[in-house]
Design an enzyme around this catalytic site. Structure first.
Site, short mmCIF file in Angstrom:
data_model
loop_
_atom_site.label_atom_id
_atom_site.label_comp_id
_atom_site.label_asym_id
_atom_site.label_seq_id
_atom_site.Cartn_x
_atom_site.Cartn_y
_atom_site.Cartn_z
N PHE A 147 -6.25 -9.35 28.71
CA PHE A 147 -7.37 -10.57 28.23
C PHE A 147 -6.20 -12.41 27.37
CE2 PHE A 147 -9.54 -7.76 28.17
CZ PHE A 147 -11.41 -8.23 28.61
N ILE A 160 -15.53 -3.61 23.39
CA ILE A 160 -14.26 -1.88 23.71
C ILE A 160 -13.45 -2.45 22.62
CG2 ILE A 160 -14.91 -2.79 26.10
CD1 ILE A 160 -11.76 -4.38 26.25
N TYR A 168 -12.21 -17.24 25.98
CA TYR A 168 -11.41 -16.04 26.78
C TYR A 168 -11.26 -16.40 28.01
CZ TYR A 168 -15.49 -13.40 26.95
OH TYR A 168 -17.14 -13.14 28.56
N PHE A 170 -11.98 -11.13 35.97
CA PHE A 170 -13.82 -10.75 36.52
C PHE A 170 -14.70 -11.95 35.36
CE2 PHE A 170 -10.74 -8.14 33.70
CZ PHE A 170 -11.71 -8.45 32.61
N ASP A 171 -13.62 -12.67 34.12
CA ASP A 171 -14.68 -13.55 33.22
C ASP A 171 -14.50 -14.32 32.24
OD1 ASP A 171 -16.92 -13.51 31.97
OD2 ASP A 171 -16.80 -11.84 30.51
N TYR A 200 -12.26 0.32 29.18
CA TYR A 200 -14.15 0.92 29.86
C TYR A 200 -13.27 2.03 30.37
CZ TYR A 200 -16.07 -4.20 29.45
OH TYR A 200 -15.94 -4.71 28.68
#
Length: 229
Positions: free
Chosen positions: A218, A176, A148, A158-159, A202
């Site tokens: 995502f 989430i 992902y 961010f990831d 979040y």
């Protein structure tokens, strides 16, 4: 007692401005100047608009054990009133920032919703099929293995498991809500894009590099379904 109160007020706050040049020959002079510089910048930031001459007078009176011009009760009430004003100001600023973040996130989601191939579920989760696999779909209680990449609405990554060079496995009911719902739509072998509203991500708290009230994007590849624990 008086010195303790002044020390507490100084430590909790703000800034001394530049003073006249002083001699810094003795260790006592150097110590005094060092303590002043340590507290000065903090006080300037925390007590914007404070009257510096009044501060000096209060400090001198207390340090030299001179009868103060205000009672302890008045001092405490004044500081408390200032703190309440600062808290109210901070709350107003936070509310304004939250409103702006929500507005930007909603505008981004509205734009995504108009793109070809984007589907929206009853919860508000949006997704787009990039590649459709032909394997089984996971249940909420399954552990899944995925690759992902997560982005903020400005495109900031961010990831990313791609950047780390290895996929990740996790129980689908421990992430989430947007992930829990979205990945259950995917047959193994699929690659989807998800556009997740803040309330399915979040929320107002944010986390780490993710600001409060952030919608998220995502890209997810479902590689495998592992046995439910």
């Amino acid at each position: 007692m008086k010195k303790t109160l002044v020390a507490a007020l100084v430590v909790s706050s703000v800034s001394l401005a530049n003073a006249a040049d002083v001699e810094l020959d003795s260790k006592e002079q150097k110590l005094g100047y060092s303590i002043g510089t340590m507290f000065g910048s903090r006080m300037a930031n925390d007590f914007e608009g404070m009257d510096l001459e009044a501060f000096k007078a209060g400090f001198d009176d207390s340090f030299n054990d001179v009868e103060p011009q205000m009672s302890i009760e008045d001092v405490q009430a004044t500081v408390q009133a200032f703190q309440q004003e600062q808290m109210a100001k901070a709350q107003r600023e936070q509310a304004k920032m939250a409103e702006e973040a929500q507005s930007k996130s909603q505008a981004w989601l509205d734009e995504k919703a108009e793109q070809d191939g984007v589907m929206t579920t009853d919860s508000g989760l949006m997704y787009k099929v990039i590649e459709q696999g032909d394997g089984a779909k996971p249940a909420e209680t399954d552990t899944v293995k995925v690759n992902y990449e997560g982005k903020l609405i400005d495109g900031t990554v961010f990831d990313s498991s791609y950047e780390r060079g290895e996929p990740i496995s996790f129980p689908l009911n421990q992430v989430i809500p947007g992930w829990t719902e979205g990945v259950q739509l995917m047959p193994v072998g699929s690659k989807y894009e998800f556009y997740i509203p803040s309330d399915l991500a979040y929320g107002p708290g944010g986390t780490g590099p993710i600001p409060p009230h952030s919608a998220l994007e995502f890209t997810v590849e479902l590689l495998d379904i592992e046995s439910a624990e």
